[in-house]
Design a protein around this motif. Structure first.
Motif, PDB file in Angstrom:
ATOM      1  N   THR A 159     102.080  56.635 -23.059  1.00  0.00           N
ATOM      2  CA  THR A 159     103.228  57.533 -22.550  1.00  0.00           C
ATOM      3  C   THR A 159     102.871  58.361 -21.203  1.00  0.00           C
ATOM      4  OG1 THR A 159     104.308  57.336 -24.711  1.00  0.00           O
ATOM      5  CG2 THR A 159     104.881  59.015 -23.105  1.00  0.00           C
ATOM      6  N   SER A 193     102.251  56.510 -18.298  1.00  0.00           N
ATOM      7  CA  SER A 193     103.560  56.135 -17.578  1.00  0.00           C
ATOM      8  C   SER A 193     104.080  57.389 -16.872  1.00  0.00           C
ATOM      9  CB  SER A 193     104.440  55.688 -18.472  1.00  0.00           C
ATOM     10  OG  SER A 193     104.847  56.648 -19.366  1.00  0.00           O
ATOM     11  N   ILE A 194     103.782  58.662 -17.320  1.00  0.00           N
ATOM     12  CA  ILE A 194     104.488  59.677 -16.706  1.00  0.00           C
ATOM     13  C   ILE A 194     103.736  59.901 -15.320  1.00  0.00           C
ATOM     14  CG2 ILE A 194     104.542  62.258 -16.850  1.00  0.00           C
ATOM     15  CD1 ILE A 194     105.204  61.822 -19.923  1.00  0.00           C
ATOM     16  N   SER A 244     104.644  57.982 -12.630  1.00  0.00           N
ATOM     17  CA  SER A 244     105.927  57.859 -12.339  1.00  0.00           C
ATOM     18  C   SER A 244     106.428  58.451 -11.150  1.00  0.00           C
ATOM     19  CB  SER A 244     106.742  58.637 -13.435  1.00  0.00           C
ATOM     20  OG  SER A 244     108.076  58.811 -13.201  1.00  0.00           O
ATOM     21  N   LEU A 260     108.333  62.172 -11.764  1.00  0.00           N
ATOM     22  CA  LEU A 260     107.353  63.721 -11.672  1.00  0.00           C
ATOM     23  C   LEU A 260     107.130  63.892 -10.497  1.00  0.00           C
ATOM     24  CD1 LEU A 260     105.772  65.077 -13.605  1.00  0.00           C
ATOM     25  CD2 LEU A 260     103.869  63.942 -13.372  1.00  0.00           C
TER      26      LEU A 260
END
Length: 243
Positions: free
Chosen positions: A13, A16-17, A20, A23
């Motif tokens: 997770t 993936s952030i 991203s 962000l």
């Protein structure tokens, strides 16, 4: 933060952030919103040239500069070498703004940052191997602080018309030392280097609060949390690459 305390799902997770685009947008929104809410865009620098008075819109330029800086930082977190190119090009603008805000050492320290960022850009074009902490890691940190103290002392002592403000001197010298060492170590892609950037972001936030550069205060606060996810992401990538 230990990877052992995080589950595989949590790390996935976080990664993936990290990668991203959302962000990136959130970071820009934070900086721009904080700057305009506190009316930092109204900050100007008045100067006289050939008996003619001019106004430099420091606030707007600083917000724009911060946007480019944030783009570079986020791309570096994603291991995208374009981020190092943006950071290298942006160094001159950052140094000019810091100098106008009272950082007398900027005239000497930012050229070192420019060279360091260019070295990182060239190094990443040749190799993107994540490395474990070694002697070179600590040597670079020591060299970074050495260059920072020497150059800032020369600038504050001999290039500034004001007596040395020791509080401001250390508020500028310590972050500069960290950024020199951190930049040199970024060239070798140490995951543990993100710890250095966390400390750097904290000291830079304090420094820019003293210089009243609100755009940068918001930026480095965001960078502090970005360094955490950067460390987790790079550390996990290195772990999987060594398996």
């Amino acid at each position: 933060m230990s990877l052992l305390s995080l589950s595989e799902k949590s790390i996935k997770t976080i990664k993936s952030i990290t990668n991203s685009t959302y962000l990136d947008i959130i970071g820009l929104i934070i900086v721009v919103t904080a700057s305009f809410v506190l009316e930092y865009q109204k900050t100007v620098f008045n100067f006289t040239f050939q008996q003619q008075e001019y106004v430099f819109y420091l606030g707007y330029i600083s917000i724009l500069n911060t946007g480019f800086s944030m783009m570079g930082n986020r791309l570096v977190t994603k291991k995208n070498n374009i981020g190092n190119f943006i950071t290298t090009c942006n160094t001159f603008l950052s140094g000019s703004i810091d100098y106008l805000l009272g950082n007398a050492g900027a005239i000497l320290t930012y050229p070192v940052s420019f060279i360091g960022n260019y070295i990182v850009f060239k190094a990443w074009k040749k190799s993107k191997v994540l490395r474990s902490t070694d002697f070179i890691f600590y040597r670079n940190i020591i060299l970074g602080f050495f260059f920072s103290f020497v150059l800032n002392y020369i600038a504050f002592k001999y290039l500034s018309e004001k007596p040395i403000d020791w509080k401001l001197f250390f508020a500028i010298t310590i972050p500069a030392g960290i950024t020199f060492g951190g930049t040199f170590n970024t060239a070798r892609m140490y995951p543990d280097n993100w710890f250095m950037w966390q400390f750097y972001n904290l000291t830079k936030a304090i420094q820019n609060l003293m210089l009243m550069n609100i755009a940068n205060v918001a930026k480095y606060t965001f960078y502090f949390f970005n360094a955490i996810i950067g460390y987790i992401t790079w550390r996990d990538d290195k772990k999987k690459a060594s398996i």
